[in-house]
Structure formats: structure tokens, C-alpha cells
Write a protein that holds these residues in place. Structure first.
Motif, PDB file in Angstrom:
ATOM      1  N   LEU A 260      94.358 -12.218  33.178  1.00 39.96           N
ATOM      2  CA  LEU A 260      93.454 -11.137  33.568  1.00 39.96           C
ATOM      3  C   LEU A 260      94.226  -9.978  34.179  1.00 39.96           C
ATOM      4  O   LEU A 260      93.979  -8.801  33.850  1.00 39.96           O
ATOM      5  N   ILE A 261      95.195 -10.291  35.061  1.00 39.01           N
ATOM      6  CA  ILE A 261      96.014  -9.243  35.677  1.00 39.01           C
ATOM      7  C   ILE A 261      96.824  -8.506  34.614  1.00 39.01           C
ATOM      8  O   ILE A 261      96.978  -7.274  34.665  1.00 39.01           O
ATOM      9  N   THR A 262      97.339  -9.244  33.617  1.00 34.98           N
ATOM     10  CA  THR A 262      98.097  -8.616  32.528  1.00 34.98           C
ATOM     11  C   THR A 262      97.229  -7.632  31.758  1.00 34.98           C
ATOM     12  O   THR A 262      97.671  -6.521  31.408  1.00 34.98           O
ATOM     13  N   GLU A 263      95.984  -8.021  31.475  1.00 34.78           N
ATOM     14  CA  GLU A 263      95.063  -7.133  30.755  1.00 34.78           C
ATOM     15  C   GLU A 263      94.804  -5.862  31.555  1.00 34.78           C
ATOM     16  O   GLU A 263      94.764  -4.755  30.994  1.00 34.78           O
ATOM     17  N   ILE A 264      94.641  -6.029  32.879  1.00 39.09           N
ATOM     18  CA  ILE A 264      94.401  -4.853  33.719  1.00 39.09           C
ATOM     19  C   ILE A 264      95.637  -3.961  33.741  1.00 39.09           C
ATOM     20  O   ILE A 264      95.533  -2.726  33.669  1.00 39.09           O
TER      21      ILE A 264
ATOM     22  N   PRO B  19      88.039  17.040  41.711  1.00 35.68           N
ATOM     23  CA  PRO B  19      88.155  15.966  42.708  1.00 35.68           C
ATOM     24  C   PRO B  19      88.075  14.596  42.042  1.00 35.68           C
ATOM     25  O   PRO B  19      87.340  14.399  41.075  1.00 35.68           O
ATOM     26  N   ILE B  20      88.836  13.672  42.556  1.00 35.68           N
ATOM     27  CA  ILE B  20      88.869  12.323  41.989  1.00 35.68           C
ATOM     28  C   ILE B  20      87.739  11.500  42.582  1.00 35.68           C
ATOM     29  O   ILE B  20      87.697  11.252  43.790  1.00 35.68           O
ATOM     30  N   ASP B  21      86.800  11.128  41.722  1.00 32.67           N
ATOM     31  CA  ASP B  21      85.693  10.259  42.123  1.00 32.67           C
ATOM     32  C   ASP B  21      86.132   8.816  41.885  1.00 32.67           C
ATOM     33  O   ASP B  21      86.101   8.315  40.759  1.00 32.67           O
ATOM     34  N   LEU B  22      86.580   8.171  42.967  1.00 33.30           N
ATOM     35  CA  LEU B  22      87.142   6.831  42.813  1.00 33.30           C
ATOM     36  C   LEU B  22      86.142   5.845  42.240  1.00 33.30           C
ATOM     37  O   LEU B  22      86.490   4.982  41.429  1.00 33.30           O
ATOM     38  N   GLU B  23      84.880   5.984  42.660  1.00 33.43           N
ATOM     39  CA  GLU B  23      83.863   5.050  42.159  1.00 33.43           C
ATOM     40  C   GLU B  23      83.656   5.233  40.656  1.00 33.43           C
ATOM     41  O   GLU B  23      83.581   4.255  39.905  1.00 33.43           O
ATOM     42  N   LYS B  24      83.600   6.525  40.234  1.00 30.13           N
ATOM     43  CA  LYS B  24      83.427   6.798  38.812  1.00 30.13           C
ATOM     44  C   LYS B  24      84.674   6.393  38.036  1.00 30.13           C
ATOM     45  O   LYS B  24      84.595   5.846  36.932  1.00 30.13           O
ATOM     46  N   LEU B  25      85.838   6.659  38.644  1.00 27.39           N
ATOM     47  CA  LEU B  25      87.101   6.276  38.008  1.00 27.39           C
ATOM     48  C   LEU B  25      87.157   4.766  37.826  1.00 27.39           C
ATOM     49  O   LEU B  25      87.580   4.264  36.780  1.00 27.39           O
ATOM     50  N   TYR B  26      86.696   4.045  38.840  1.00 31.53           N
ATOM     51  CA  TYR B  26      86.682   2.577  38.778  1.00 31.53           C
ATOM     52  C   TYR B  26      85.800   2.093  37.638  1.00 31.53           C
ATOM     53  O   TYR B  26      86.160   1.197  36.877  1.00 31.53           O
ATOM     54  N   SER B  27      84.618   2.716  37.500  1.00 29.12           N
ATOM     55  CA  SER B  27      83.690   2.294  36.451  1.00 29.12           C
ATOM     56  C   SER B  27      84.207   2.656  35.068  1.00 29.12           C
ATOM     57  O   SER B  27      83.958   1.941  34.093  1.00 29.12           O
ATOM     58  N   LEU B  28      84.940   3.802  34.963  1.00 22.95           N
ATOM     59  CA  LEU B  28      85.485   4.202  33.666  1.00 22.95           C
ATOM     60  C   LEU B  28      86.666   3.321  33.261  1.00 22.95           C
ATOM     61  O   LEU B  28      86.877   3.052  32.081  1.00 22.95           O
ATOM     62  N   PHE B  29      87.436   2.895  34.255  1.00 27.40           N
ATOM     63  CA  PHE B  29      88.627   2.101  33.961  1.00 27.40           C
ATOM     64  C   PHE B  29      88.255   0.766  33.331  1.00 27.40           C
ATOM     65  O   PHE B  29      88.902   0.285  32.406  1.00 27.40           O
ATOM     66  N   GLY B  30      87.185   0.173  33.805  1.00 30.48           N
ATOM     67  CA  GLY B  30      86.761  -1.123  33.285  1.00 30.48           C
ATOM     68  C   GLY B  30      85.886  -1.829  34.305  1.00 30.48           C
ATOM     69  O   GLY B  30      85.662  -1.332  35.409  1.00 30.48           O
ATOM     70  N   GLN B  31      85.400  -2.963  33.940  1.00 27.80           N
ATOM     71  CA  GLN B  31      84.487  -3.692  34.803  1.00 27.80           C
ATOM     72  C   GLN B  31      84.886  -5.161  34.860  1.00 27.80           C
ATOM     73  O   GLN B  31      85.248  -5.764  33.856  1.00 27.80           O
ATOM     74  N   ILE B  32      84.843  -5.714  36.062  1.00 32.34           N
ATOM     75  CA  ILE B  32      85.096  -7.137  36.243  1.00 32.34           C
ATOM     76  C   ILE B  32      83.761  -7.835  36.371  1.00 32.34           C
ATOM     77  O   ILE B  32      82.981  -7.524  37.263  1.00 32.34           O
ATOM     78  N   THR B  33      83.495  -8.735  35.476  1.00 36.89           N
ATOM     79  CA  THR B  33      82.232  -9.465  35.546  1.00 36.89           C
ATOM     80  C   THR B  33      82.260 -10.397  36.735  1.00 36.89           C
ATOM     81  O   THR B  33      83.305 -10.952  37.080  1.00 36.89           O
ATOM     82  N   PRO B  34      81.117 -10.588  37.414  1.00 39.22           N
ATOM     83  CA  PRO B  34      81.093 -11.496  38.574  1.00 39.22           C
ATOM     84  C   PRO B  34      81.269 -12.942  38.135  1.00 39.22           C
ATOM     85  O   PRO B  34      81.090 -13.284  36.966  1.00 39.22           O
ATOM     86  N   LEU B  35      81.650 -13.779  39.106  1.00 39.15           N
ATOM     87  CA  LEU B  35      81.745 -15.206  38.821  1.00 39.15           C
ATOM     88  C   LEU B  35      80.396 -15.729  38.369  1.00 39.15           C
ATOM     89  O   LEU B  35      79.367 -15.424  38.964  1.00 39.15           O
ATOM     90  N   SER B  36      80.383 -16.478  37.308  1.00 39.89           N
ATOM     91  CA  SER B  36      79.151 -17.071  36.807  1.00 39.89           C
ATOM     92  C   SER B  36      79.321 -18.584  36.800  1.00 39.89           C
ATOM     93  O   SER B  36      80.177 -19.118  36.097  1.00 39.89           O
TER      94      SER B  36
END
Length: 554
Positions: free
Chosen positions: A150-154, A248-265
Motif C-alpha cells: 500500500l505504501i509503495t502504491e502511494i 492557495p493550496i487546499d490541503l483537504e482538496k489536495l488530499y481528496s484529489l491525490f487518492g482515497q484510503i478506504t476505511p477498515l472493513s
């Protein structure tokens, strides 16, 4: 060599420790060879029980009687809480006319149960736990590798972003170079024009100086002044450098654009041998639900109800009065909404404070110690139905101001913790309009929504992942479309939902399988539902203002 502590192929006598065992004393639990049997019973004790070694431990050892020490208890007295007694006790006045049971019978039945349990524990239950433990060990063993992947993919995504950013930066640099050349051309053009005029001025000055020294009349007469022409000084050219305006850098938007980590299921899978066991806590549904009592509320359009016990039953309708009744139908308390608008829904938090939502003011309010306070204020969204979870969180169903989108939001106090709006494919889970979306939480923490205009009950797990969707049950007597209104769950995680148009209640199991209807209690346009702590069902009737208490479980 110590014969008792060493591995051996045959059993030895416990007395002489050399001869091969032949018999066994079932009372003293001693291995005996033939010669030693005589020695063992020579002490005159009359309770020795000598049996062949292969039949060892087959003789029941009865307990001694506490009253008659020379006798053994062979019976239980049913009337004396199954007290163990001997034959002399049976004949005593203390146990006269009492009912007795032979211990041997009970011993035999319990032995059979013990043997059965031993087989099940050894052959079914323990191997299953071994399998589960092995699976968990395998999951733990592969944990590091999975997270490294997972870290490699990121990291790869980060490298790709860096490459794309370099491309963007180089593109902007190229654009700046083009602008620079254009800037230089503009300045050079104006400089050339100025230099040409300067050359003309110098020539004119030389001609004038020559005429000043000349005495020739003709050249002086022919002189034409160029002052008017040359005094028209051109404007000063100032070409400004381009500027770079970084966004301006919107970190929250940047985070969502970069990708998403699905929660533990966490998925749990029941084992087959457990499924076949009977759960004594499961209550069976009554063949014919029973109407226990009715409460006349005085409301005209009854919508919502909360009932944890029969001393405090909160209800609301399409007025600004929220009323509290007891099971006898006596009005205990009335609370008026602060805005004067009717509440979209009501709930009760873990401190037994009343909560209510107001779509027009876009607030969720709490009534504490008689004072109303705004708990949540929304912007762009309107709160609708409410549910307080087992952990004390608040679930709020809401829709946008333009009535095109709906979602469920989980709050801890006034802090937003979770939003449930789309499925894994990005499609909306709920219908977009503002209409009824009553909500409840199951005992397994599933979130169950009765979506009126979707004609469905929509159930997601606590991570917001869709579990199942129920759209009604085929019936020759239910002719109208399934439009669920109120919804509630009981102690066995069954889901009950009000079929408003068909005047009945649907009972589903926790996996969305239809079990049966409640349609025999003269229900008319059922709306709000709730189940109390004893699994009694309370049903609001929209038009009549009646609340019915119904027993539907054994």
C-alpha cells in the motif's frame, strides 16, 4: 528405571510396580495385578470394587450421606431442591410424601450429555477455533507485506504527481519566456523610433548652427522651423513585467484529489456448526400480533414517536407541540419548538434530553433542563430525520436546499464524524428529494433508512457500505406501491418498517429477508414506529392521531 515416569507399552501394578496389571479398584482408582488384588482388599474395607482393567472407571461412586455417615446417597429429593439423600433419609419424617429421583438415572443422562459435549468440542468446536486462529495468524503474517504494498502504491502516486507538477512548471516557464521575447520586442520597437527622432534632432541642430553663422540671405529665407514637429514628445512607454499569482493550496482538496484510503472493513462469517445451534434468546414471532392498548394523542397528523419505557412516550405532529404521554394516555409534558415551526423529527439522547430537527431553520435543537439550544446549524443543507446510536452519536438525514441530494451525517456532539451519501460505484444511496427518510440503527450497528420516494429500505454497515436494499414483498392483498415511512429495530436486529399506503408493517430479518406482515390490528396510514425495551411495538397513525401498542413476539 522408574516405571511410572517412563514411557511404557503396558500398564504395571501400582502395588508391586513390576507385574502386568490385571484388575482395577474402581473405588480407590488403583491398578492391580492378580496377586496384589488379595493384598489390596485385605484391609477389611467393604467398599473396594475390583473390576477387570478394561472396565476400569465404570463403577459410579456415590457420595456419602451427611445425615447417615454409614450410607451412600442414591436419590435426589425433588421437594428439597434436589437434595442428595440415602434410603434412610427417604424413610424419615423430614421427607415424608416427597418425590424422589434415582441418582443413577441423572448420572446416566449427564454422562451421555458429557460424552456428547466432548465429541462436539473435540470434533467440531475446537477444530473450528484452530481454523480461525490459523486464519488470523496468516492475516497477521501477511499484514506487513500488505501495508508495504500500500505504501509503495502511494509512493508511486506521489512520484507521478511530481512528474506532472514538473511538466506544469516547465510549461509555465516556457510561457514566461515567450512573454519575455514579446516584452523585449515592444521596448526595442519604441527605442528604435526614439533613436530615429534623436538623429533628426541632431541634424536639425547642426543646420541651425550653420545658418546662425551664415550671411547668405537665400538660405536664411528658405529656413523652415521644425520645432512644432519635434516638440511633440512621444509618451513614455512602461511595459510591466508579468506576475505569478499562486493559487492557495487546499490541503483537504489536495488530499481528496491525490487518492482515497478506504476505511477498515471487518466482515464476520458465522461458522456452520454455530448456525445449527438454537439460540435460547431468540424470540419467536406471534402468528397473530395482539393490540394491547391505544393512546389518544389529540394530534391530527401524527408523525414521530420515541418510547424506551412506558412512563415517557414522546410524540410529534405537524404543529409546534411536542407531547409526552405515559402508557395510560395521560399527558405528562408539552414542549413547544422555539421557532414555532413543527419538528421534522424527534429523538432522545443518552442523557434523556429531547432533540428535534427543523428543516426551515436548518438546525438540530436540544431541550435541556427546559431550555432550548441549537446543537447543529447547517448551511446549504436541511436536517430531516434523527437517530441516536447505541454509542451516543447522532445520525441526521438531510437534503440540499435545492432538494436534489440527500445524505446521512454522523455527529459526535456538534462535530461531523462521517458522511454517507454514495455507494462504491459513486451512485447516490438515497433519493434526492426532501421527502421522508426515517432512520434507525440496528443492534449490529447497521444504519437502516426508510426512503419513501425510493420505495425502499436502504441498509448500510457502520462504515457506510451498502449491505442490502428491500423494495417490498409480493402480495395479492397489498396493491399499492411500497412506500416505507417509519422504521425501527428490535432486540433480535429485526427491522420493522411502516408501509404507509398499504396500512401494514413489514418485519424483516437483519439481512433484509421478509418474515411477515403486521396487518391485523386495524392500522390506518402508519407513520412513526418505535420498539420499547421489552420489544413492544408502538405505531403512530397519521390521520387519526392514535398510537397503538402491539405485541408481536412470544
Amino acid at each position: 528405571m522408574d516405571l511410572h515416569s517412563s514411557a511404557q507399552d503396558v500398564h504395571r501394578c501400582d502395588l508391586c510396580e513390576t507385574a502386568i496389571v490385571h484388575s482395577y479398584c474402581d473405588f480407590c482408582h488403583v491398578n492391580l495385578c492378580k496377586p496384589c488384588v488379595v493384598d489390596h482388599i485385605s484391609d477389611g474395607y467393604d467398599k473396594h470394587k475390583i473390576v477387570p482393567f478394561k472396565e476400569r472407571r465404570s463403577t459410579p461412586i456415590y457420595p456419602k450421606c451427611r445425615t447417615h455417615s454409614h450410607k451412600f446417597c442414591e436419590f435426589q429429593c425433588v421437594n428439597c431442591n434436589n437434595l442428595l439423600i440415602c434410603s434412610s433419609c427417604m424413610a424419615s419424617e423430614q421427607h415424608m410424601s416427597h418425590k424422589f429421583v434415582e441418582i443413577a438415572e441423572i448420572y446416566k443422562k449427564n454422562k451421555e450429555a458429557i460424552d456428547k459435549d466432548a465429541v462436539e468440542l473435540e470434533n467440531s468446536i475446537f477444530p473450528t477455533y484452530e481454523e480461525i486462529a490459523l486464519d488470523l495468524e496468516n492475516q497477521l503474517a501477511s499484514l506487513d507485506g500488505g501495508y508495504e504494498k500500500l505504501i509503495t502504491e502511494i509512493s508511486k502516486q506521489g512520484e507521478q504527481w511530481h512528474r506532472e507538477i514538473d511538466i506544469v512548471v516547465n510549461k509555465i516557464k516556457t510561457e514566461i519566456s515567450k512573454i519575455k521575447f514579446k516584452h523585449r520586442d515592444i521596448l526595442q520597437k519604441h527605442l528604435d523610433e526614439i533613436e530615429q527622432t534623436q538623429t533628426l534632432i541632431k541634424k536639425t541642430i547642426l543646420a541651425i548652427r550653420k545658418l546662425e553663422k551664415s550671411t547668405e540671405i537665400s538660405s536664411t529665407i528658405e529656413y523652415s522651423s521644425k520645432i512644432r514637429e519635434l516638440s511633440k514628445v512621444p509618451p513614455k512607454i512602461q511595459v510591466s513585467l508579468p506576475t505569478f499569482i499562486p493559487k492557495p493550496i487546499d490541503l483537504e482538496k489536495l488530499y481528496s484529489l491525490f487518492g482515497q484510503i478506504t476505511p477498515l472493513s471487518t466482515a464476520t462469517e458465522k461458522n456452520a456448526f454455530l448456525l445449527n445451534q438454537t439460540n435460547p434468546s431468540v424470540k419467536d414471532l406471534l402468528d397473530e400480533p395482539e393490540l394491547i392498548t391505544t393512546i389518544l394523542t389529540g394530534y391530527e397528523y401524527l408523525r414521530s414517536i420515541i418510547c424506551h419505557n412506558e412512563d415517557r412516550i414522546w410524540m410529534s405532529d405537524e404543529t409546534n407541540d411536542i407531547k409526552c404521554f405515559n402508557i395510560e394516555g395521560s399527558l405528562c409534558q408539552t414542549i413547544k419548538t422555539k421557532s414555532g415551526e413543527f419538528p421534522n423529527d424527534i429523538a432522545e439522547d443518552n442523557d434523556e434530553d429531547l432533540l428535534y430537527s427543523n428543516g426551515r431553520t436548518k438546525t438540530v435543537n436540544r431541550v435541556k433542563n427546559g431550555q432550548t439550544e441549537k446543537l447543529i446549524r447547517l448551511q446549504g443543507w436541511r436536517p430531516r430525520q434523527l437517530c441516536v446510536t447505541s454509542t451516543g452519536d447522532l445520525l441526521v438525514a438531510m437534503c440540499t436546499d435545492d432538494k436534489t441530494q440527500s445524505k446521512i451525517v454522523r455527529y459526535s456532539g456538534f462535530t461531523e464524524k462521517q458522511t454517507i451519501q454514495f455507494d462504491d460505484g459513486g451512485k447516490p444511496l438515497y433519493s434526492g428529494n426532501e421527502k421522508i427518510k426515517y432512520i434507525t440503527e440496528n443492534r449490529n450497528h447497521d444504519i437502516c433508512v426508510a426512503d419513501f420516494w425510493a420505495f425502499a429500505v436502504v441498509v448500510v454497515n457502520q462504515d457506510g457500505k451498502l449491505r442490502w436494499r428491500y423494495t417490498g414483498h409480493p402480495s395479492v392483498t397489498k396493491n399499492e406501491p411500497f412506500k416505507p415511512w417509519g422504521i425501527t429495530t428490535d432486540s433480535q436486529s429485526r427491522v420493522l418498517t411502516a408501509d404507509h399506503i398499504n396500512h401494514c408493517i413489514h418485519i424483516l430479518d437483519q439481512n433484509g429477508q421478509f418474515l411477515r406482515y403486521i396487518d391485523n390490528c386495524d392500522l390506518e396510514y402508519p407513520t412513526g414506529l418505535c420498539v420499547d425495551n421489552n420489544d413492544n411495538l408502538f405505531v403512530c397513525e397519521y390521520n387519526s392521531g392514535i398510537v397503538e401498542k402491539i405485541k408481536y413476539l412470544n
